[in-house]
Scaffold this motif. Sequence first.
Motif, PDB file in Angstrom:
ATOM      1  N   GLN A   5       0.812  -1.213   0.000  1.00  0.00           N
ATOM      2  CA  GLN A   5       0.000   0.000   0.000  1.00  0.00           C
ATOM      3  C   GLN A   5       0.847   1.266   0.000  1.00  0.00           C
ATOM      4  O   GLN A   5       0.581   2.222   0.730  1.00  0.00           O
ATOM      5  CB  GLN A   5      -0.980  -0.001   1.173  1.00  0.00           C
ATOM      6  N   VAL A   6       1.871   1.248  -0.865  1.00  0.00           N
ATOM      7  CA  VAL A   6       2.722   2.433  -0.986  1.00  0.00           C
ATOM      8  C   VAL A   6       2.003   3.491  -1.814  1.00  0.00           C
ATOM      9  O   VAL A   6       1.138   3.183  -2.637  1.00  0.00           O
ATOM     10  CB  VAL A   6       4.090   2.104  -1.633  1.00  0.00           C
ATOM     11  N   HIS A   7       2.359   4.723  -1.598  1.00  0.00           N
ATOM     12  CA  HIS A   7       1.777   5.815  -2.366  1.00  0.00           C
ATOM     13  C   HIS A   7       2.422   5.862  -3.740  1.00  0.00           C
ATOM     14  O   HIS A   7       3.624   5.656  -3.890  1.00  0.00           O
ATOM     15  CB  HIS A   7       1.960   7.134  -1.622  1.00  0.00           C
ATOM     16  N   VAL A   8       1.594   6.134  -4.729  1.00  0.00           N
ATOM     17  CA  VAL A   8       2.019   6.090  -6.118  1.00  0.00           C
ATOM     18  C   VAL A   8       1.704   7.433  -6.784  1.00  0.00           C
ATOM     19  O   VAL A   8       0.697   8.084  -6.444  1.00  0.00           O
ATOM     20  CB  VAL A   8       1.283   4.946  -6.862  1.00  0.00           C
ATOM     21  N   ARG A   9       2.558   7.821  -7.707  1.00  0.00           N
ATOM     22  CA  ARG A   9       2.330   9.007  -8.533  1.00  0.00           C
ATOM     23  C   ARG A   9       2.113   8.518  -9.963  1.00  0.00           C
ATOM     24  O   ARG A   9       2.852   7.673 -10.449  1.00  0.00           O
ATOM     25  CB  ARG A   9       3.536   9.930  -8.448  1.00  0.00           C
ATOM     26  N   VAL A  10       1.095   9.074 -10.639  1.00  0.00           N
ATOM     27  CA  VAL A  10       0.732   8.641 -11.989  1.00  0.00           C
ATOM     28  C   VAL A  10       0.939   9.797 -12.970  1.00  0.00           C
ATOM     29  O   VAL A  10       0.476  10.915 -12.723  1.00  0.00           O
ATOM     30  CB  VAL A  10      -0.747   8.179 -12.052  1.00  0.00           C
ATOM     31  N   PHE A  11       1.636   9.496 -14.070  1.00  0.00           N
ATOM     32  CA  PHE A  11       1.869  10.482 -15.118  1.00  0.00           C
ATOM     33  C   PHE A  11       1.176  10.036 -16.395  1.00  0.00           C
ATOM     34  O   PHE A  11       1.166   8.850 -16.725  1.00  0.00           O
ATOM     35  CB  PHE A  11       3.370  10.602 -15.426  1.00  0.00           C
ATOM     36  N   GLN A  12       0.645  11.005 -17.132  1.00  0.00           N
ATOM     37  CA  GLN A  12       0.088  10.754 -18.454  1.00  0.00           C
ATOM     38  C   GLN A  12       0.469  11.946 -19.328  1.00  0.00           C
ATOM     39  O   GLN A  12       0.261  13.100 -18.936  1.00  0.00           O
ATOM     40  CB  GLN A  12      -1.426  10.611 -18.395  1.00  0.00           C
ATOM     41  N   ASP A  13       1.062  11.664 -20.470  1.00  0.00           N
ATOM     42  CA  ASP A  13       1.540  12.722 -21.371  1.00  0.00           C
ATOM     43  C   ASP A  13       2.480  13.681 -20.641  1.00  0.00           C
ATOM     44  O   ASP A  13       2.374  14.904 -20.774  1.00  0.00           O
ATOM     45  CB  ASP A  13       0.364  13.484 -21.987  1.00  0.00           C
ATOM     46  N   ASP A  14       3.391  13.132 -19.834  1.00  0.00           N
ATOM     47  CA  ASP A  14       4.398  13.892 -19.089  1.00  0.00           C
ATOM     48  C   ASP A  14       3.817  14.855 -18.066  1.00  0.00           C
ATOM     49  O   ASP A  14       4.464  15.826 -17.679  1.00  0.00           O
ATOM     50  CB  ASP A  14       5.337  14.631 -20.033  1.00  0.00           C
ATOM     51  N   GLN A  15       2.591  14.622 -17.613  1.00  0.00           N
ATOM     52  CA  GLN A  15       1.986  15.449 -16.578  1.00  0.00           C
ATOM     53  C   GLN A  15       1.444  14.563 -15.468  1.00  0.00           C
ATOM     54  O   GLN A  15       0.945  13.464 -15.734  1.00  0.00           O
ATOM     55  CB  GLN A  15       0.865  16.297 -17.164  1.00  0.00           C
TER      56      GLN A  15
END
Length: 70
Positions: free
Chosen positions: A19-29
């Motif tokens: 349950q680690v925190h995740v960062r999501v990118f789409q189109d470099d944002q």
Amino acid sequence: MANRKLITEQDFQEAMDRQVHVRVFQDDQIVDSGVVIIRFTDTFIVTQSGVSDVTYHDRKGCEFFEMRRR
């Protein structure tokens, strides 16, 4: 913080299990940050940031990074 890119099935399973925190990118944002993975398949990743805040991300169209503390 150091970010580790999640690529393999094992990466996603470990992130979900811990349950680690995740960062999501789409189109470099950044499109999502501080969320946890609650489910994944070969086509999408489901993240959750609150009780009723669930988001589906296209696995091929997004990049996922585990947010780790140093």
